[in-house]
Enzyme design. Structure first.
Site, PDB file in Angstrom:
ATOM      1  N   ARG A  61      61.169 -44.232  67.416  1.00 34.55           N
ATOM      2  CA  ARG A  61      61.363 -42.825  67.732  1.00 34.55           C
ATOM      3  C   ARG A  61      60.561 -42.452  68.992  1.00 34.55           C
ATOM      4  NH1 ARG A  61      60.291 -37.694  65.336  1.00 34.55           N
ATOM      5  NH2 ARG A  61      58.156 -38.260  64.885  1.00 34.55           N
ATOM      6  N   ARG A  87      67.175 -33.117  66.000  1.00 29.83           N
ATOM      7  CA  ARG A  87      66.211 -34.175  65.712  1.00 29.83           C
ATOM      8  C   ARG A  87      64.794 -33.675  65.896  1.00 29.83           C
ATOM      9  NH1 ARG A  87      68.455 -39.263  64.997  1.00 29.83           N
ATOM     10  NH2 ARG A  87      70.638 -39.107  65.612  1.00 29.83           N
ATOM     11  N   ASN A 103      62.847 -23.325  70.736  1.00 31.71           N
ATOM     12  CA  ASN A 103      63.916 -23.724  69.821  1.00 31.71           C
ATOM     13  C   ASN A 103      64.568 -22.477  69.238  1.00 31.71           C
ATOM     14  OD1 ASN A 103      65.442 -25.463  68.043  1.00 31.71           O
ATOM     15  ND2 ASN A 103      64.049 -24.887  66.392  1.00 31.71           N
ATOM     16  N   THR A 104      65.845 -22.571  68.950  1.00 35.23           N
ATOM     17  CA  THR A 104      66.499 -21.498  68.209  1.00 35.23           C
ATOM     18  C   THR A 104      66.837 -22.008  66.812  1.00 35.23           C
ATOM     19  OG1 THR A 104      68.383 -20.020  68.090  1.00 35.23           O
ATOM     20  CG2 THR A 104      68.720 -22.031  69.346  1.00 35.23           C
ATOM     21  N   HIS A 105      66.551 -21.158  65.822  1.00 31.77           N
ATOM     22  CA  HIS A 105      66.699 -21.582  64.425  1.00 31.77           C
ATOM     23  C   HIS A 105      67.434 -20.501  63.629  1.00 31.77           C
ATOM     24  CE1 HIS A 105      65.673 -23.718  60.756  1.00 31.77           C
ATOM     25  NE2 HIS A 105      65.443 -22.529  60.227  1.00 31.77           N
ATOM     26  N   ASP A 137      56.131 -26.365  68.169  1.00 30.10           N
ATOM     27  CA  ASP A 137      54.846 -27.048  68.018  1.00 30.10           C
ATOM     28  C   ASP A 137      55.096 -28.378  67.306  1.00 30.10           C
ATOM     29  OD1 ASP A 137      55.120 -26.524  65.361  1.00 30.10           O
ATOM     30  OD2 ASP A 137      53.404 -25.167  65.199  1.00 30.10           O
ATOM     31  N   GLY A 139      54.975 -29.202  64.232  1.00 32.49           N
ATOM     32  CA  GLY A 139      55.595 -29.135  62.910  1.00 32.49           C
ATOM     33  C   GLY A 139      57.095 -28.915  63.014  1.00 32.49           C
TER      34      GLY A 139
END
Ligand code: GRF
Length: 195
Positions: A61, A87, A103-105, A137, A139
């Site tokens: 990875r 990912r 990021n969009t969540h 971050d 996590g």
């Protein structure tokens, strides 16, 4: 910015459409993916270069993420947007770009992190969900929030139906948030410090 995707790329498309206007203060320099994602067609349509770095071509990875980072950094972006990039990125990748990695969540974090946010919200019997755009971050979906928008879950609504409605809100919020970052109305260093 460089935008990273894994799937259909409707969020990417919204950014490409927005950035097509000279009034929008951000440009997409490249699009990257972890597979030959359908969404790369949007980049082609707009004449934006793209790259695919697939984990299956690497022993680890970390080696995969190193190559992904090399591709991203080639374009020297001011911002990297994970728009449906499915990912988890290793800490080295995150540290190299932080806090200019967002990021969009599809949930109101901290509720329903992870890859099945829409399904999880319905299963939990939630009556409200939404979208969170956050600094990435180390996590999973735990980084400092930049913007959120909520949405009522309709009775009997399927996961697919709800996700489609979320994505309408998500696209708007992403386009607005990226513009606010470009116009320095949002300072990612500050966002990261506060939380
Ligand atoms: C978005 O809802 C994103 O938040 C989630 O997957 C979806 C990707 O949609 N992780 P698209 O590829 O931008 O259409």
């Amino acid at each position: 910015m460089v935008v990273l995707i894994s799937g259909g790329g409707s969020n990417l498309r919204a950014l490409l459409d927005a950035a097509d206007s000279p009034l929008y203060g951000a440009r997409i320099m490249a699009v990257g993916a972890d597979n030959p994602a359908d969404g790369l067609a949007h980049a082609d349509l707009f004449g934006v270069p793209s790259f695919v770095v697939s984990p299956s071509n690497f022993d680890s990875r970390e080696a995969w993420a190193e190559m992904l980072l090399e591709n991203v950094n080639f374009f020297k972006p001011d911002l990297v947007v994970l728009a449906g990039f499915m990912r988890i990125l290793p800490a080295e990748f995150v540290r190299a770009l932080s806090p200019k990695l967002i990021n969009t969540h599809p949930s109101l974090l901290p509720n329903f992190p992870g890859a099945h946010a829409v399904h999880d919200a319905i299963s939990a019997g939630a009556t409200e969900t939404g979208v969170t755009i956050h600094v990435v971050d180390e996590g999973v979906d735990t980084g400092p929030h930049i913007a959120q928008r909520s949405l009522k879950i309709l009775p009997g609504e399927s996961e697919g139906e709800l996700h489609e409605r979320i994505k309408v809100v998500e696209r708007e919020l992403l386009v607005e948030t990226v513009l606010a970052i470009a116009e320095k109305k949002i300072d990612l260093n500050q966002v990261s410090k506060i939380s």
